[in-house]
Write an enzyme that holds these catalytic residues in place. Sequence first.
Site, PDB file in Angstrom:
ATOM      1  CD  GLU A 128      87.895   4.058 116.524  1.00 44.12           C
ATOM      2  OE1 GLU A 128      88.502   4.984 115.951  1.00 44.12           O
ATOM      3  OE2 GLU A 128      87.255   4.201 117.555  1.00 44.12           O
ATOM      4  CB  ALA A 269      89.615  12.091 110.006  1.00 43.06           C
ATOM      5  CG  MET A 270      91.453   5.913 112.156  1.00 44.20           C
ATOM      6  SD  MET A 270      90.259   5.695 113.521  1.00 44.20           S
ATOM      7  CE  MET A 270      91.366   5.096 114.782  1.00 44.20           C
ATOM      8  CD  GLU A 271      91.084   7.976 116.953  1.00 36.37           C
ATOM      9  OE1 GLU A 271      90.406   8.312 115.966  1.00 36.37           O
ATOM     10  OE2 GLU A 271      90.608   7.361 117.922  1.00 36.37           O
ATOM     11  CG  ASN A 272      95.106   5.332 111.923  1.00 37.79           C
ATOM     12  OD1 ASN A 272      94.354   4.483 112.375  1.00 37.79           O
ATOM     13  ND2 ASN A 272      94.864   5.989 110.794  1.00 37.79           N
ATOM     14  CG  HIS A 304      87.853  14.861 116.695  1.00 34.66           C
ATOM     15  ND1 HIS A 304      86.868  14.939 117.646  1.00 34.66           N
ATOM     16  CD2 HIS A 304      88.035  13.540 116.455  1.00 34.66           C
ATOM     17  CE1 HIS A 304      86.478  13.718 117.974  1.00 34.66           C
ATOM     18  NE2 HIS A 304      87.160  12.843 117.257  1.00 34.66           N
ATOM     19  CD  GLU A 305      90.099  12.240 113.685  1.00 33.52           C
ATOM     20  OE1 GLU A 305      90.500  11.329 114.434  1.00 33.52           O
ATOM     21  OE2 GLU A 305      88.887  12.416 113.430  1.00 33.52           O
ATOM     22  CG  HIS A 308      91.142  10.994 118.957  1.00 29.39           C
ATOM     23  ND1 HIS A 308      90.418  10.622 120.070  1.00 29.39           N
ATOM     24  CD2 HIS A 308      90.250  11.031 117.939  1.00 29.39           C
ATOM     25  CE1 HIS A 308      89.141  10.450 119.723  1.00 29.39           C
ATOM     26  NE2 HIS A 308      89.019  10.705 118.437  1.00 29.39           N
ATOM     27  CD  GLU A 327      85.927   9.053 119.005  1.00 30.49           C
ATOM     28  OE1 GLU A 327      85.978  10.281 118.798  1.00 30.49           O
ATOM     29  OE2 GLU A 327      86.713   8.248 118.465  1.00 30.49           O
TER      30      GLU A 327
HETATM   31  N1  TRP Z   1      87.894   7.430 115.757  1.00 25.55           N
HETATM   32  C1  TRP Z   1      87.422   8.141 114.599  1.00 25.55           C
HETATM   33  C2  TRP Z   1      87.144   9.548 115.074  1.00 25.55           C
HETATM   34  O1  TRP Z   1      86.132   9.864 115.586  1.00 25.55           O
HETATM   35  C3  TRP Z   1      86.178   7.536 114.056  1.00 25.55           C
HETATM   36  C4  TRP Z   1      86.325   6.603 112.915  1.00 25.55           C
HETATM   37  C5  TRP Z   1      86.975   6.825 111.776  1.00 25.55           C
HETATM   38  C6  TRP Z   1      85.707   5.345 112.743  1.00 25.55           C
HETATM   39  N2  TRP Z   1      86.805   5.767 110.927  1.00 25.55           N
HETATM   40  C7  TRP Z   1      86.034   4.863 111.499  1.00 25.55           C
HETATM   41  C8  TRP Z   1      84.897   4.580 113.534  1.00 25.55           C
HETATM   42  C9  TRP Z   1      85.573   3.657 111.012  1.00 25.55           C
HETATM   43  C10 TRP Z   1      84.444   3.370 113.059  1.00 25.55           C
HETATM   44  C11 TRP Z   1      84.778   2.895 111.811  1.00 25.55           C
HETATM   45  O2  TRP Z   1      87.964  10.373 115.080  1.00 25.55           O
HETATM   46 ZN    ZN Z   2      87.195  10.823 117.460  1.00 26.79          ZN
END
Ligand code: TRP
Ligand code: ZN
Length: 881
Positions: A128, A269-272, A304-305, A308, A327
């Site tokens: 993302e 963090a990231m919600e993959n 949060h993640e 998602h 978001e």
């Molecule tokens: N979607 C992620 C969140 O809010 C945000 C995010 C994580 C992100 N890493 C990123 C956005 C890198 C842009 C670039 O939970």
């Molecule tokens: Zn998010």
Amino acid sequence: MKPEKPQPILLKNYTPPPYLIDTVDLDVVLHPTSTRVRATLSLRPNPAARKAGGPLVLDGELLELGAIALDGKALDPAAYKVSPHALTIPHVPDKPFKLDIETFCDPEANTALSGLYRSRQIYCTQCEAEGFRRITYYLDRPDVLATYTTRIEADRETAPVLLSNGNLIKEGRLASGRHFAIWHDPHPKPAYLFALVGGKLAAHKDTFKTMSGRKVDLAIYVEPGKEDRCAWAMDALKRSMTWDEERFGREYDLDVFNIVAVSDFNMGAMENKGLNIFNDRLVLAKPETTTDGAYADIERVIAHEYFHNWTGNRITCRDWFQLCLKEGLTVYRDQEFSADTRSRTVQRIHDVRQLKARQFPEDAGPLAHPVRPASYIEINNFYTATVYEKGAELVRMIATMLGRETFRRGMDLYFERHDGEAATVEQFLQCFADVSGRNLDQFMNWYNQPGTPELVASLKYDARAKTATLEVEQVHGPSPGAPKKKPVPLPLKIGLIGANGQELPLKLANGRDAPDGVLEMSKRVERWTFRDVPSKPTASLLREFSAPVNLTVSHNERQLEFLMTHDSDGFNRWQATQDYAMRLLIGAVKTLRKGERPTRPSAYCGALAAVLADKSLEPAYVAQVLAVPSESDIARVLARDVDPALIHRARRWLRKAIGAELGEHLAAIYEASDDARRYSPDAKSAGQRALRLGALGLLAARGQSADIARVTRHFKDARNATDEIGALAILSALNVPERAEAFDRFYQRWKGDHLVIASWFGLQATSPLSSTLRTVKQLMTHAQFSMRTPNNVYALIGSFAGGNPLQFNRPDGKGYAFVAERVVELDKINPQVAARILGAFRSWRALESARKRLALRALEKIASTPELSNDAREIVTKMLD
Ligand code: TRP
Ligand code: ZN
């Protein structure tokens, strides 16, 4: 050749993709500098596209193309074109077809941390918003949803753990020390949710039984040796899963849920899908190294993640303009989770403090943009407080206006109607319109207009008629690109308090009802008349902060004191304490500017003493009362001709006065709470520690030698990070010999832990001492500091620029110059992080003229740098517009 000027992307130009991708098969052979990716894509013309046929343009960046075949036949080099940003095939079949593409990328050279990169020997991805195009050529946009099968191959020795989205379907050994794993994700998803991880990792495992009785295998992967720091995150994950079932009826939908913690990560963090990747500071926890605040952050971000999975993944965004759809909604959900888990009122205070500190200044300055922007150059610049936090406030207003049950029915309809789709904000709102039978069209103004509305309120009492009339006007000042605005609908939660402090029933004269005290306004000016009001009441307006606005109401000090003691709405009672303090602070700034000394705030301290004495209040709440508005809060309220040095002195004056006047109360609070029990991170225990530290800090502000000794003792005796770091933060602001000793001692104790060392950097960078800039420059050369690790950059440079108003805004301009130089340097390494640091200048136009000139010079220096990234260029251009 001159580099092309980047063109803004416009919401109004959205068109559906000309081609769709149904399945993606990836075969990834991991290598530190030359990872090979073979992708097999099954594509077809999009029946919903406006015009059929046309060239196929796949996004791609920093890729080396190996081979390419269409329907099994190698493509002649004349049949395609490769540019730095795309692979174009002018002629493709007008029926389903397959593409095989082989590319190579270099994870080790990837310091931007977007795409595939390595963090301390661990391969990981961040896709993302537009990172997948750095892994393979693709239609890298959120409205192209495909199912992915991913084979990963690597050395068994260096990468024993191989993870991707979905379920593991096969793994095995290969010759010469190699091995592979194949993962399949049955849920169609956009490329930004793809993830892959490979490396030496240890797992903390658990299981979860879902509401329908399915078993889910849970694992948190961390650097070996840190498995013992995962229990809190795992606990938070299981509680989040249960909460989403109970509160929103949402069940998890795969057999596994994996989390990986890495040390180099651009954001939190990231919600993959099925494979969340986290900044390790938001996973790893133990009492000796993790503060209460960090425990709460971990809980919130894990939630949060996880949330998602439904709001973002099952229903994703049609395009990046709709970012708030996932978001804002997911922040609203994590805030509600925290409110249900902790204290609702304290959580609301915390969230509103955050909103006002981060989002209000953004909305009042050159970077202001609507929650749903209409244009962008670099989408990474739009992961902002406005999209996230104001976005959450908009969802909260819908919930307040519709009521809890109707709101839940709207959410149910949203999940039912749009599951598996890429949706828009309009479609989201339509669900609430449909279940409530209300027209919510005007609500779109909230999504489309930047700026914080101002509410100007007045209450008039008619003693003869026994009526009270409330008049409220909404005022919308101009914002960049939005000179004129339309009125917005909003819920205004209120109460009328009688002379004895009792809550008066709200009886509207026109027979209309105000359920739960919620009035709704939608016109520029509205009036409500209440009948049977026995005597002149005091109005408590915007209870629970029911709308993201600036409220102007002319309460005098006596009324503020009254609300501080009598308001039955906990949020507004706290707000009154802050409003009262703010009044004194603004007055003190003016007095100090004239070269005079402010008078003792005795009445305020008396009211504060009454709050301290109220045994019905939770410690966490009282701690929030003791935390007077910050220097940036004061600057925000002043809004122009801001002199950060005067603000600092005014705030010091108030804290010192409180410490002096309430010394005995504060000392009693400090002595009463015992910390003899075993550490527990729960909200109640954390609240007690927060209150005790709040008292300790105010006593230190008083500045007697016994007070300093108390802080030093607290630091040395601390048996958890909250107390140790809390005391060090107090010492950090004091110009005493104990200060340097404490920092040394802390370093020696924690030098082996990079997360604690980041706090050590941060505390030094936020010190108000005049030596701070020199210290920060020295720390840049520290062996543990690296510009390639965002956590270091945020802790040292980010907290100097964004969390130290006094020293960043030095009158000699050296703070600005230093940060500007770092931004330019960082931009070559990691543009996303550079653009974020640059955001610290967002309120520069509010400064007094001498500082404004110096800040302008620093910004112009950045703008004149020839090879700036799109990220930094977009921000600096807006800043100077
Ligand atoms: N979607 C992620 C969140 O809010 C945000 C995010 C994580 C992100 N890493 C990123 C956005 C890198 C842009 C670039 O939970
Ligand atoms: Zn998010």
